[in-house]
Design a protein around this motif. Sequence first.
Motif, PDB file in Angstrom:
ATOM      1  N   LEU A 114       2.619  47.283  41.213  1.00  0.00           N
ATOM      2  CA  LEU A 114       3.300  48.556  40.989  1.00  0.00           C
ATOM      3  C   LEU A 114       4.514  48.378  40.080  1.00  0.00           C
ATOM      4  O   LEU A 114       4.736  49.175  39.154  1.00  0.00           O
ATOM      5  N   VAL A 128       4.815  49.931  36.136  1.00  0.00           N
ATOM      6  CA  VAL A 128       5.927  50.739  35.629  1.00  0.00           C
ATOM      7  C   VAL A 128       6.444  50.132  34.322  1.00  0.00           C
ATOM      8  O   VAL A 128       6.644  50.832  33.317  1.00  0.00           O
ATOM      9  N   VAL A 142       6.229  51.773  30.415  1.00  0.00           N
ATOM     10  CA  VAL A 142       7.422  51.923  29.569  1.00  0.00           C
ATOM     11  C   VAL A 142       7.221  51.189  28.241  1.00  0.00           C
ATOM     12  O   VAL A 142       7.483  51.732  27.154  1.00  0.00           O
TER      13      VAL A 142
END
Length: 390
Positions: A199, A203, A207
């Motif tokens: 997780l 992320v 990005v």
Amino acid sequence: MSRPADDPPAPADLAGVFRVATVRRTGETVRYVGDPLVPPDAVDRELRSTFAQHGYDVRLERQRPAGEAGQSLPGLGPQYVLVAEPTDDGGIPWLNVALLLATIGSTLYVGASGWYYIPVMEAPLRIFEAWPFAVAMLGVLGIHELGHYAAARYHGVDVTLPYFIPFPSLLGTMGAVINIRGRIPSRRALFDIGVAGPLAGLVATAVVTVIGLSLDPIAVPERVLNGGAEYAFRFHDPLLMQALQGLVDALGIGTDYGPNEAVHPVVFAGWAGMFFTFLNLLPVGQLDGGHIVRAIVGRRQETIAAAVPGALFALAGFLYLTREAPPIGFGVWTLWAFWGLFATGLAYAGPARPTVDERLDGGRVALGVVTFVLGVACFTPVPFEIVAAA
């Protein structure tokens, strides 16, 4: 790597949490043999600060088999042991540092020569122009591993800092790993440690990908276009990459590419993050997916893991039969055949085994399902292929 510890806590200091039958000391390690007075998965959490004040890390281990639902078996004597070891002094982890520096070097070299088209041999100092690629690649991998590290430390599990793996080809690295040295106290801890890495890494991947897709493309030099290369790599995007491309286009921050331009190299760091995430989420052995499934379904994880090599071999066979042979003699099917062999070894070695094997709560089960859905979005059966150069 351990600082001098004070005298360990006395049995009376553990009153109300752990009933001590005997204390054994071997070198700097102290073992308190006895039984918990609270749920076993709460013992190390309740006593962590007590041991920390004396300069020790602590973990709970089972030394006898449990009865139904993890209950103690009467008449067998103490069934647990608290293991206390001196706290790591935070000294410089030289191997981690050396591997990190080597991986920085390999990603800079590969990024400069392979993705920025810089003639490194002619202008060695221009290698540092590839710093965006190196930062993005190591950032994605590092944040993934630090997610594991933070979750492990939260649950009091002894764990190393990440070991990066340099590899001076294609992406500049083969990833990073951490080593869990202590016992995992419960299924909840196993799940949290397993899920935190993917997780956190996803992320960072999202990005990095959005940033890369918004950066100006790289001009491909004439010497490369007319260099007479016999073959080239062609990358294919998983669903998550396609979704992020759609988001960038919808926001109006994407870039257009000319006939002699290539996508910015930072995008490949995002692609690598997705590729490594999918591989790590294979539900087998000590991989992240193996940890998550073991925490959710318990010992039935071994049945699921046994099917993984067969699925990978089947995919390899399908691609071998249905895709044209590449110009250099081996195709993407070899990737999945290799992972089929690797998964066989992982399945044989078995999964992690938490000290307390209690049922996982519904919220974590739902989060695990969501994580695997995201993992599937990182999958494409042909992540890359070797084709004849145009």
